[in-house]
Design a protein around this motif. Structure first.
Motif, PDB file in Angstrom:
ATOM      1  N   ILE A   1       0.869  -1.182   0.000  1.00  0.00           N
ATOM      2  CA  ILE A   1       0.000   0.000   0.000  1.00  0.00           C
ATOM      3  C   ILE A   1       0.898   1.222   0.000  1.00  0.00           C
ATOM      4  O   ILE A   1       1.103   1.902   1.012  1.00  0.00           O
ATOM      5  CB  ILE A   1      -0.962  -0.026   1.193  1.00  0.00           C
ATOM      6  CG1 ILE A   1      -1.725  -1.348   1.218  1.00  0.00           C
ATOM      7  CG2 ILE A   1      -1.953   1.139   1.115  1.00  0.00           C
ATOM      8  CD1 ILE A   1      -2.588  -1.543   2.445  1.00  0.00           C
TER       9      ILE A   1
ATOM     10  N   TYR B   1      -7.545   3.238  -2.106  1.00  0.00           N
ATOM     11  CA  TYR B   1      -6.899   3.883  -0.963  1.00  0.00           C
ATOM     12  C   TYR B   1      -6.308   5.230  -1.371  1.00  0.00           C
ATOM     13  O   TYR B   1      -6.388   6.212  -0.620  1.00  0.00           O
ATOM     14  CB  TYR B   1      -5.795   3.000  -0.391  1.00  0.00           C
ATOM     15  CG  TYR B   1      -6.269   1.802   0.396  1.00  0.00           C
ATOM     16  CD1 TYR B   1      -7.257   1.927   1.368  1.00  0.00           C
ATOM     17  CD2 TYR B   1      -5.696   0.543   0.198  1.00  0.00           C
ATOM     18  CE1 TYR B   1      -7.681   0.833   2.106  1.00  0.00           C
ATOM     19  CE2 TYR B   1      -6.114  -0.560   0.927  1.00  0.00           C
ATOM     20  CZ  TYR B   1      -7.106  -0.418   1.874  1.00  0.00           C
ATOM     21  OH  TYR B   1      -7.518  -1.503   2.600  1.00  0.00           O
TER      22      TYR B   1
ATOM     23  N   ARG C   1      -7.146   8.698   0.342  1.00  0.00           N
ATOM     24  CA  ARG C   1      -6.081   9.524   0.929  1.00  0.00           C
ATOM     25  C   ARG C   1      -6.132  10.935   0.388  1.00  0.00           C
ATOM     26  O   ARG C   1      -6.075  11.923   1.141  1.00  0.00           O
ATOM     27  CB  ARG C   1      -4.717   8.911   0.642  1.00  0.00           C
ATOM     28  CG  ARG C   1      -3.556   9.756   1.179  1.00  0.00           C
ATOM     29  CD  ARG C   1      -2.267   9.519   0.438  1.00  0.00           C
ATOM     30  NE  ARG C   1      -2.324   9.891  -0.970  1.00  0.00           N
ATOM     31  CZ  ARG C   1      -1.269   9.947  -1.773  1.00  0.00           C
ATOM     32  NH1 ARG C   1      -0.071   9.631  -1.303  1.00  0.00           N
ATOM     33  NH2 ARG C   1      -1.395  10.283  -3.043  1.00  0.00           N
TER      34      ARG C   1
ATOM     35  N   PHE D   1      -2.642   3.341   5.234  1.00  0.00           N
ATOM     36  CA  PHE D   1      -3.937   4.016   5.069  1.00  0.00           C
ATOM     37  C   PHE D   1      -4.280   4.829   6.307  1.00  0.00           C
ATOM     38  O   PHE D   1      -5.362   4.730   6.871  1.00  0.00           O
ATOM     39  CB  PHE D   1      -5.062   3.027   4.733  1.00  0.00           C
ATOM     40  CG  PHE D   1      -5.001   1.677   5.408  1.00  0.00           C
ATOM     41  CD1 PHE D   1      -5.093   1.563   6.785  1.00  0.00           C
ATOM     42  CD2 PHE D   1      -4.873   0.529   4.651  1.00  0.00           C
ATOM     43  CE1 PHE D   1      -5.054   0.324   7.405  1.00  0.00           C
ATOM     44  CE2 PHE D   1      -4.835  -0.718   5.254  1.00  0.00           C
ATOM     45  CZ  PHE D   1      -4.931  -0.818   6.635  1.00  0.00           C
TER      46      PHE D   1
ATOM     47  N   SER E   1      -7.710   6.464  10.368  1.00  0.00           N
ATOM     48  CA  SER E   1      -7.586   5.438   9.337  1.00  0.00           C
ATOM     49  C   SER E   1      -8.564   5.746   8.214  1.00  0.00           C
ATOM     50  O   SER E   1      -9.744   6.013   8.464  1.00  0.00           O
ATOM     51  CB  SER E   1      -7.892   4.059   9.921  1.00  0.00           C
ATOM     52  OG  SER E   1      -8.062   3.111   8.890  1.00  0.00           O
ATOM     53  N   TYR E   2      -8.078   5.717   6.968  1.00  0.00           N
ATOM     54  CA  TYR E   2      -9.002   5.868   5.843  1.00  0.00           C
ATOM     55  C   TYR E   2      -9.268   4.532   5.151  1.00  0.00           C
ATOM     56  O   TYR E   2      -9.596   4.480   3.964  1.00  0.00           O
ATOM     57  CB  TYR E   2      -8.544   6.946   4.854  1.00  0.00           C
ATOM     58  CG  TYR E   2      -7.142   6.837   4.321  1.00  0.00           C
ATOM     59  CD1 TYR E   2      -6.857   6.091   3.178  1.00  0.00           C
ATOM     60  CD2 TYR E   2      -6.092   7.531   4.933  1.00  0.00           C
ATOM     61  CE1 TYR E   2      -5.574   6.021   2.669  1.00  0.00           C
ATOM     62  CE2 TYR E   2      -4.809   7.460   4.433  1.00  0.00           C
ATOM     63  CZ  TYR E   2      -4.553   6.708   3.302  1.00  0.00           C
ATOM     64  OH  TYR E   2      -3.268   6.639   2.794  1.00  0.00           O
ATOM     65  N   ALA E   3      -9.168   3.455   5.937  1.00  0.00           N
ATOM     66  CA  ALA E   3      -9.648   2.158   5.465  1.00  0.00           C
ATOM     67  C   ALA E   3     -11.158   2.128   5.675  1.00  0.00           C
ATOM     68  O   ALA E   3     -11.707   1.328   6.427  1.00  0.00           O
ATOM     69  CB  ALA E   3      -8.971   1.030   6.226  1.00  0.00           C
TER      70      ALA E   3
END
Length: 421
Positions: A227, A312, A316, A337, A383-385
């Protein structure tokens, strides 16, 4: 030994008092529960909370991987496998490392583990004791410091806040010069949790040149290597110091397989043979059908990784841009992430205070920076998961909070004592 004198049938008898808390090793008394998990549990009680807390992909495991597990079960692959993993999976990992990461580890030098956490704990159990020192840049995942405490090793955290969260050769040299122990372990995590910062190949080459002047073993935690938004995958220090580097990775982040608990470590041959002994003691072996599924992932999962990474990247770009428009400062995340947001200067509390305030007032939860470094912090990790819709709603809530609280300083939220992870 604790004794208590009691009278039994007219005579005095010494009765031993058993205290369960004294039955365990003393180091456990210094360990605290994970700040990440504790804070996540705390905010989960808030109605309507949006949680950007845990580092877990929100994608389903790709169907072809799940199908491989089902097929394995149908073939009754439910019995013990070799301790180090099935031959097919170990070869698939070796091929993957060479194909994707330009790392040359023979299959015999790869040990399949129950997730990256077990790989890290088994490796550090083998490397650390009361005569050893763990060196690691902070902020960092809390498991490293916990393993130093558990094994009785000394630890030297290197604060990278003032160098854009990059460990510099000068800071590493200074730390290694101060080490008094016989054995030293350097832990690197790139892309980094919690900052998302990723070392470039040149930066890793410079660190390797420092390491090679000392008696140091490197543990390279590369669970987010795939990632990565610039170099893909992210470069590894094992490219520059292969004879002393242990690489740790897992299927959890790359293939959205967190619940499968399947990872690996790859090490120079002499080290791998010793690490395998600890792995065997800890867990014996991973589950056979999950290893069959992971083998298919490593053989055929490159496209699945790319599809997830592009989403992702979109998330982001949105989250970083939106938070900066609201006045938040942060490191530029080039991998993983996460965004590691600096607490606004006008807020007089800590990262823990601010994270709690956002959860209570904006109903958006991040993780306080205290989870990733000793002592008080001035950061919060998000977290941007999570889906773009969730991120849009989170930003809307934070925007409303910021606009209605220009100083971000409700008095009742600035006195909480913080705890280190």
């Amino acid at each position: 030994m604790n004794q208590q004198s009691v009278i039994i049938n007219g005579s005095i008898s010494n009765e031993h008092l058993f205290r369960p808390e004294q039955a365990v090793i003393p180091q456990l008394g210094n360990l605290t529960a994970s700040v990440i998990r504790a804070f996540d549990r705390e905010v989960s009680t808030i109605p309507g909370i949006l949680k950007l807390t845990l580092g877990e992909p929100d994608f389903a495991t790709p169907q072809f991987i799940t199908d491989a597990a089902v097929e394995s079960l149908a073939r009754h692959r439910t019995h013990y496998s070799p301790n180090a993993g099935t031959p097919g999976l170990r070869q698939a990992i070796a091929d993957y490392l060479q194909r994707r990461r330009h790392l040359n580890f023979p299959a015999d030098d790869i040990i399949v583990t129950e997730g990256a956490s077990e790989a890290i704990s088994s490796a550090l159990t083998a490397l650390l004791n009361s005569d050893a020192t763990l060196v690691y840049p902070t902020p960092a995942f809390g498991l490293y410091a916990s393993m130093a405490q558990l094994t009785g090793a000394a630890s030297i955290p290197i604060d990278t806040t003032d160098t854009d969260f990059i460990l510099t050769p000068e800071a590493l040299e200074q730390a290694l010069r101060s080490v008094q122990s016989r054995n030293t372990v350097l832990v690197l995590n790139s892309p980094n949790n919690p900052t998302g910062v990723t070392f470039t190949a040149d930066q890793l080459r410079a660190l390797a040149q420092v390491v090679q002047r000392y008696d140091v073993t490197v543990l390279s935690d590369e669970v987010y290597a795939e990632i990565s938004y610039e170099a893909r995958p992210a470069p590894s220090i094992a490219q520059f110091a292969p004879e002393r580097t242990i690489v740790v990775d897992s299927t959890s982040k790359s293939y959205a397989m967190t619940g499968w608990r399947l990872g690996f470590l790859a090490a120079p041959h002499a080290l791998a043979q010793q690490l395998g002994k600890v792995h065997q003691i800890h867990v014996s072996t991973a589950a056979t059908f999950t290893m069959d599924a992971a083998q298919v992932a490593y053989e055929h999962g490159d496209e699945s990784i790319s599809l997830m990474v592009e989403q992702y990247r979109e998330r982001r770009d949105y989250l970083v841009g939106a938070l900066r428009e609201l006045g938040f400062a942060m490191a530029s995340p080039s991998g993983a992430f996460y965004v590691y947001v600096e607490v606004p200067a006008e807020f007089t509390g800590t990262g823990y205070d601010y994270a709690r305030l956002l959860a209570q007032r904006a109903r958006v939860a991040g993780i306080p920076g205290e989870a990733f470094a000793p002592g008080p912090s001035r950061h919060v990790r998000f977290s941007y998961a999570a889906s773009l819709d969730t991120l849009h709603e989170a930003v809307d809530r934070i925007r409303e909070f910021v606009e209605s609280n220009p100083n971000h300083i409700p008095a009742h939220c600035t006195s909480r004592k913080t705890q280190a992870s």
